[in-house]
Design an enzyme around this catalytic site. Structure first.
Site, PDB file in Angstrom:
ATOM      1  N   GLY A 149      39.211  28.849  40.794  1.00 17.06           N
ATOM      2  CA  GLY A 149      39.927  29.669  41.785  1.00 17.06           C
ATOM      3  C   GLY A 149      39.514  29.352  43.216  1.00 17.06           C
ATOM      4  N   CYS A 193      29.928  38.270  42.431  1.00 17.87           N
ATOM      5  CA  CYS A 193      30.846  39.416  42.383  1.00 17.87           C
ATOM      6  C   CYS A 193      30.070  40.629  41.858  1.00 17.87           C
ATOM      7  CB  CYS A 193      32.089  39.117  41.553  1.00 17.87           C
ATOM      8  SG  CYS A 193      31.736  38.571  39.879  1.00 17.87           S
TER       9      CYS A 193
END
Length: 404
Positions: free
Chosen positions: A237, A354
């Site tokens: 990503g 994250c």
């Protein structure tokens, strides 16, 4: 809303796999939705959203239903009944719903909602970790935000189009999106939709990527023509975002220990028209050693607890164990020490996770800077993104520079 037997049964089957067999919710739901070709978008939406919602509130609903794991069919029906009652859904006269104690369910909900670990439906240990690391007030806000359904965000592929053009193309496919201030390539869906079926997706005009995650590539300050190493690239990503920011000029070496993820990255890069990416599987220590002192930029999107993305992965609350967090912190420290050696003098590196826990974030950076491997580095800036403040995923990123 009317409950349909085949949709309810499909939801219960999915929940049984997730709760009793430890299967991943997203994979189970994807498989379940293919079960009946006659289901329309609304039917599939009911199964997916109901399953996710019951997974998210598992502890609270099970407590109200007075059932314990593993959940047999009858117990799953009791949990489903709690969900339906609290949503104000009229229960059909099926034998499974006979004698539902509606008032008792609502009363238990009211009293349990006064206890945070019940209200937010989290394991005791996680509540303790959250308070210890973030403080009572911040954790209270953050876990409430992480229990909201995540919005769907697209990242416009600027190698092929612009946000304005993509907005128009999606409108023609009856998908309404809007821009978000401060996130240059992001478009947010007004209503959930299967964007993967659109022609725009097939043409590689966008990727689905949360807004917080879209800030990481910008944080690395890449320029066309640079040599960049994305060390934990996964399915890519952020690699694809870097390629777009570099306008396909220069070189991105995308490494990962999982070869199957790099295969997916290759497929995505082809669709996106990103030609400057070279995937390399880390199948021995030589792969990294060969890269020492060669890169202008290094991205370490480190493996982490994933606590910042609970809104999109609610089942992680039940799979995560305290030992995993202890072990992943050791892995993070090893990765940053080893992969930082890839950077040339004068180069810059981003360490990102994250997670919302300082022990995986700021403290890892401080530990690295105080170590032997980190003595030639300085912290340029860092950013802590909390879900309760942004409405997007919880994230952390630190930009470090290696002295000339």
């Amino acid at each position: 809303m009317r409950l349909h037997r085949n949709l309810v049964f499909a939801t219960l089957d999915a929940l049984s796999e997730i709760f009793n067999e430890g299967a991943y919710a997203d994979k189970v739901i994807a498989k379940t939705l293919k079960r009946d070709k006659r289901w329309g978008a609304r039917d599939r939406g009911f199964i997916a959203e109901t399953t996710y919602e019951i997974v998210r509130w598992k502890r609270l609903y099970a407590e109200i239903a007075e059932v314990k794991e593993p959940f047999d069919r009858e117990n799953l029906f009791r949990i489903f009944t709690v969900w339906a009652t609290l949503r104000g859904i009229k229960l059909p006269d099926w034998p499974q719903f006979e004698g539902t104690p509606t008032r008792r369910i609502k009363g238990k909900f009211d009293s349990l909602s006064k206890i945070r670990k019940m209200r937010e439906s989290i394991p005791d240990w996680l509540d303790e970790v959250g308070v210890a690391e973030l403080g009572e007030k911040t954790w209270e806000k953050e876990i409430a935000a992480l229990n909201q359904q995540a919005p769907v965000l697209l990242r416009v592929n600027t190698l092929k189009t612009t946000p304005e053009k993509l907005q128009q193309l999606l409108k023609e496919e009856e998908i309404i999106v809007h821009k978000i201030k401060g996130y240059p390539e992001a478009l947010q869906l007004e209503e959930r939709a299967n964007v993967f079926q659109t022609q725009a997706f097939k043409d590689g005009l966008f990727e689905v990527q949360d807004a917080s995650s879209q800030l990481v590539a910008h944080f690395l300050e890449v320029k066309p023509g640079m040599r960049v190493v994305d060390t934990c690239a996964g399915a890519g990503g952020k690699t694809l975002h870097l390629a777009a920011l570099m306008e396909n000029k220069g070189q991105i070496i995308a490494t990962d220990i999982y070869g199957n993820k790099l295969k997916e990255l290759k497929r995505r890069a082809k669709r996106a028209g990103a030609h400057n990416i070279e995937p390399r599987e880390i199948d021995s220590t030589k792969v990294i050693k060969k890269l020492y002192n060669t890169a202008d930029r290094v991205l370490i999107d480190a493996p982490c607890s994933g606590l910042g993305v609970l809104s999109r992965n609610p089942d992680a609350k039940w799979k995560l164990q305290p030992e995993f967090i202890d072990n992943i912190k050791k892995t993070q420290a090893e990765i940053i020490a080893k992969y930082s050696k890839i950077l040339k003098p004068g180069g810059k590196m981003v360490y990102a996770t994250c997670s919302i826990l300082p022990s995986e974030n700021q403290q890892q950076v401080e530990f690295f800077l105080a170590s032997d491997e980190g003595k030639d580095f300085k912290l340029v800036k860092d950013q802590k993104l909390l879900s309760s403040e942004t409405g997007f995923d919880g994230f952390y990123m630190a930009l470090l520079e290696k002295k000339e």
